[in-house]
Design a protein around this motif. Structure first.
Motif: not given
Ligand code: NAD
Length: 291
Positions: A9, A11-12, A14, A31, A33-34, A67, A72, A76, A96, A122, A125-126, A242
């Motif tokens: 994961g 993402g924002q 990770g 890893f 998938p994007q 994730l 999800v 996995l 997550s 956690v 935020g970002v 959430d």
């Molecule tokens: P995001 O959507 O930016 O990132 C999630 C990533 O997981 C994506 O890049 C997606 O492609 C990837 N993913 C999906 N399926 C997958 C798989 N099978 N294997 C590997 N990767 C896979 O989301 P985010 O904002 O980074 O949030 C991630 C988690 O953290 C969520 O559970 C969210 O609720 C939590 N969270 C987010 C924040 C925030 O401010 N963004 C704050 C605290 C907690």
């Protein structure tokens, strides 16, 4: 020797979390998938990309999950062969925001394979993921938490062990319920004040000097809402997830959930009405549209 870490994961959240692990000297195999998710990490010392989730778990000490949700993760683990591909002694660290009941079940199932489990969601935020100052709430066995503490310290500042497996995820969902209800209240208050002819910047200034102050008034109203930027980096859909987790948790505990239900239904309606992928601070836009 620093632990070898797998990270699913990117993402924002990770990506900056991986960067802080690398800075602290951990080696990380990631890893996502994007196809473009790992791009900005390529070339960083200690980072490598895996071709699948199962491959990212091979040979690592700790597999971190960042994730979208429990479905999800369950897919996995139990359908894509992640759990059966892992070895006894490895540890899954789910950071997550997952469902506490699913996490407790997964911890028990993984234990039968000799795989350890810690939930460590956690908050912050970002921005706080980038500067390594996240608040982290941990559930699991004390011995397993000691194993992952150095990695968690690379990503967060406040680490609290709140109970057994799933407890971290319960506290996280409840925290976001309190946060989401505060944000919604601020939106409704600002929009009504504006209709009365009061400058919303002044309203927020007063809130911040008064008992109405909360995380939204302090950190979101000016930067993301009144500025119309709506780009905090936390999706509205994830906040709705959430809230759903928190409301069903409160209900399953047999505790009053009247306010949680109303809050959830408003966030669900906002998600359905706003553009896909909207930021959670766009709740302000939704409330304004409704008024
Ligand atoms: P995001 O959507 O930016 O990132 C999630 C990533 O997981 C994506 O890049 C997606 O492609 C990837 N993913 C999906 N399926 C997958 C798989 N099978 N294997 C590997 N990767 C896979 O989301 P985010 O904002 O980074 O949030 C991630 C988690 O953290 C969520 O559970 C969210 O609720 C939590 N969270 C987010 C924040 C925030 O401010 N963004 C704050 C605290 C907690």
């Amino acid at each position: 020797m620093k632990q070898r870490i797998g990270f699913l994961g990117l993402g924002q959240m990770g990506r900056p979390m991986v960067r802080n692990l690398l800075r602290a000297g951990f080696s990380v195999t990631g890893f996502d998938p994007q196809p473009h998710a790992a791009e900005s990490l390529q070339g960083e010392a200690g980072f490598s990309v895996a071709t699948s989730a199962v491959a990212a778990a091979e040979g690592v000490d700790v597999l971190i999950l960042m994730l979208p949700s429990s479905p999800v993760i369950d897919d996995l683990l139990w359908k894509q062969g992640l759990a059966s591909g892992m070895k006894a002694g490895q540890l899954i660290l789910d950071m997550s925001s997952s469902d506490p009941v699913c996490s407790r079940d997964n911890a028990a199932r993984l234990a039968t394979l000799g795989i350890h489990f810690v939930d460590a969601p956690v908050s912050g935020g970002v921005k706080r993921a980038v500067d390594g100052s996240l608040a982290i709430m941990m559930g699991g066995e004390a011995v397993d938490i000691d194993t992952v503490r150095p990695a968690l310290q690379a990503m967060g500042k406040t680490l609290v062990h709140v109970g057994s497996a799933g407890a971290g995820h319960a506290v996280k969902a409840l925290n976001n319920y309190v946060s989401a209800s505060g944000l919604l209240a601020v939106c409704e208050a600002l929009v009504a004040a504006q209709k009365f002819g009061i400058d919303p910047h002044l309203v927020n200034q007063v809130f911040n000097a008064s008992t109405g102050k909360n995380n939204t008034t302090e950190h979101k109203v000016e930067s993301f809402m009144l500025s119309e930027a709506f780009n905090s980096g936390f999706a509205l859909g994830l906040m709705r997830k959430d809230l759903q987790t928190a409301q069903s948790f409160i209900e399953r505990m047999g505790s009053p959930d009247t306010f949680a239900q109303v809050c959830l239904s408003t966030w669900t309606a906002a998600e359905q009405s706003l553009a896909p992928g909207a930021d959670h601070t766009a709740m302000y836009q939704y409330v304004r549209q409704q008024s």
